[in-house]
Design a protein around this motif. Sequence first.
Motif: not given
Length: 269
Positions: A1-15, A204-208
Amino acid sequence: MTQLGNGRAEDWLLDLAQRHRLSPTQRQIVQRMLGMFPGVAFLSTVEIAERTGVSQPTVTRLATALGFAGFPEFRAAMRTAILASPPTPRQPDAVELERANLASLRHTTMEPAVDLLAATSPLGVIGLRASAPLAQYFGYFARRVLPDVDVRTDASAVDDSILQLHHRGATAALFFTMPRYPAATVGAIRLARELGMATVVVADTALLPFHADVDVLLVAPVGTGLLFDSHAAVVVLAISLLDAIAARDPQRTQQRLEAHEALVDRWAL
């Protein structure tokens, strides 16, 4: 399973998305989901598909592409990330969301973009469709302090515009590209690279999906709490970028501003 990161939930999904190889469609889903927190963690695949404009199987495939066994596991991870995030007293309104978008600009490093744009003449500024007003806004003020600014907002002629900029000696160009990303803008960015011009992109995002074609990316999140996206952070970033470019040649900037002030009586009430 993919591990969770730290910080806001949005930051976790972006990372999480940045650490996996996603298709352009999958990146678009993630981008839309980022604006749907925290409610997105309680939606079904069908509901997410409807809100992001894709099919239900596409949402399911996104979960596996992100390293989960399936969508239920992905949704459970999102809920865990939300519960681990700092609590908020209430759902933020559009103004509060824009404040957060503006606050995110504090971490923006503009020096690489300024280096490229301050060194080019002419300076081409390209923005199509929803990005056209942003390019015009930047260009309106840029013409007051820079010697040669060329704003282009016509999708049908943008390739010709890039070629003309190249023939006139431009070494870089500035592109505004807000969602949804016009194919003509992406094509112009790639053409500029092919011609040896550096590409500075405000998005608007780094996910271009075309991140590989960008030399310098400046991210300014858009507000998604209203019927249409709002661009407060983009406008602040744009004028801050121009301020930094103008500061590279303060004597020229002062002379041009004084020349402009001499004309104010002709048009100001």
